[in-house]
Design an enzyme around this catalytic site. Sequence first.
Site, mmCIF file in Angstrom:
data_model
loop_
_atom_site.group_PDB
_atom_site.id
_atom_site.type_symbol
_atom_site.label_atom_id
_atom_site.label_comp_id
_atom_site.label_asym_id
_atom_site.label_seq_id
_atom_site.Cartn_x
_atom_site.Cartn_y
_atom_site.Cartn_z
ATOM 1 C CB CYS A 203 -23.359 70.107 99.746
ATOM 2 S SG CYS A 203 -23.176 71.804 99.962
ATOM 3 C CB ALA B 193 -9.306 70.055 109.614
ATOM 4 C CG HIS C 298 -9.671 70.683 102.109
ATOM 5 N ND1 HIS C 298 -9.741 72.162 101.665
ATOM 6 C CD2 HIS C 298 -11.181 70.281 102.363
ATOM 7 C CE1 HIS C 298 -11.138 72.552 101.819
ATOM 8 N NE2 HIS C 298 -11.841 71.550 101.979
ATOM 9 N NE ARG C 299 -14.322 69.387 98.403
ATOM 10 C CZ ARG C 299 -15.569 69.220 98.097
ATOM 11 N NH1 ARG C 299 -16.299 70.149 98.268
ATOM 12 N NH2 ARG C 299 -15.771 68.068 97.450
ATOM 13 C CG LEU D 284 -8.898 71.510 106.277
ATOM 14 C CD1 LEU D 284 -8.892 69.985 105.719
ATOM 15 C CD2 LEU D 284 -7.568 72.195 106.746
ATOM 16 C CB SER D 285 -13.774 75.105 103.235
ATOM 17 O OG SER D 285 -14.399 75.694 102.338
ATOM 18 C CG HIS E 171 -19.803 76.212 96.287
ATOM 19 N ND1 HIS E 171 -19.732 74.949 97.430
ATOM 20 C CD2 HIS E 171 -18.669 76.389 95.730
ATOM 21 C CE1 HIS E 171 -18.377 74.542 97.201
ATOM 22 N NE2 HIS E 171 -17.899 75.298 96.075
ATOM 23 C CG ASP F 87 -24.735 74.358 96.337
ATOM 24 O OD1 ASP F 87 -24.029 75.061 96.999
ATOM 25 O OD2 ASP F 87 -24.359 73.040 95.912
ATOM 26 N NE ARG G 8 -14.319 78.416 98.316
ATOM 27 C CZ ARG G 8 -14.756 77.545 99.025
ATOM 28 N NH1 ARG G 8 -15.009 76.259 98.602
ATOM 29 N NH2 ARG G 8 -14.824 77.485 100.243
ATOM 30 C CD GLU H 239 -14.594 75.057 94.282
ATOM 31 O OE1 GLU H 239 -15.364 74.670 95.016
ATOM 32 O OE2 GLU H 239 -13.540 75.293 94.251
#
Length: 422
Positions: free
Chosen positions: A355, A18, A136-137, A20-21, A238, A240, A202, A170
Amino acid sequence: MIREINFDGLIGPSHNYAALSLGNLASARHAGATSLPRAAALQGLAKMRFVMGLGLCQGFLLPLDRPDAHFLRAMGFAGSDEAVIARAAAADPRLFAIACSASSMWTANAATVSPAADTADGRCHISAANLSRMAHRSIEHGQTHAQLSLAFADPAFAVHAALPAAFGDEGAANHMRLCSAHDAPGVEIFVYGEEGGRFPARQHRKASEAIARRHGLAPDRTIFAAQSQYAIDAGAFHNDVVAVANGHVLFAHEQAFADAAALKADLARLMPDAHYIEVPASAVSLADAISSYLFNSQLLTLPDGSMALVLPTEAEETPSVKAYLATVVAGNGPISAAHFVDVRESMQNGGGPACLRLRVVADPGQVDARFLLDDAKADRLERLVERWWPECIAPADMANPDLWAQVKTARAALLAEVGVSL
């Protein structure tokens, strides 16, 4: 026996694309594609099996309840779960996609973990992340905290609820730890972002500072480092995505940090034997590092004391990354092997091997055994996924009530198999 346990998120039956990010380039690139939830979950389980095959301890966390009817009721939809889901899908597809996201699979964002050797009270502290920067998160942390509290209920752990949403946190995706051994005191590095760039930062510095305080970390063993805005704007949403640490090794891209020289100086002062492997942009461009997820790999200490990288197959398929890895493995440095795993379904939604896992240093005997994996349990989970997970989800399927009934049934079957109630 204290050791590192990798807890991977079992990819949920609602896995879909979707997009969303904001700031996650892979997620945006695959917007509207048809996802393969069954294949995704099996790929994730295969990666867990591979890590176990290296002789390491493996755990897993369960997908959250999706679609999240509680969230949809908070957004004004009324009725039974089925009615709420149907009304939200028809009235606001974007909002409904938020309620359906399987993003909890990326357990590096579930929490920040400080091992007992680093904390003032000698317990392993785990703080659920609020993930407040993405809608969403931001709805995950309540269910995540409940699951963490169950898995780590032993008094050896202190499990904390998420920080206030005003301070974006996060989790472990913006946290690294260096140490001489997993059970020895370490240096914890919190990486934060500054606002004002192309994409939102973030991780808030105040959130990182709050986590360090609540975990009882010694100020003289804690570093706060700013992520490079250039890296964030290039798609490293992020830390990472551009850096990974393990043992005494920090493996990072040249453009990962706003002030790499200051970070190196801090490490030289706090941990003189730290080994900083900096990948120059001339060898691997930032764009190649992000698209291949070179740094979103698992850097692991194997039972014989050597270190190995577990990378996505996309890293092997990127010529500059493959060439650089060959020099790393062939050299006299601490990283002696590179292994490639297929997690393509996760990668297409913006999450690589790192992740998918949360690192917890603890005695496995103090962890709820239902959340630890062995080959027999992996066999059972694979059979369950093959039976219950949807084979595919296309954009046109999102409003189909039969799909969401199947997703609910699949998760219920999983909880019954594992023997937990969430």
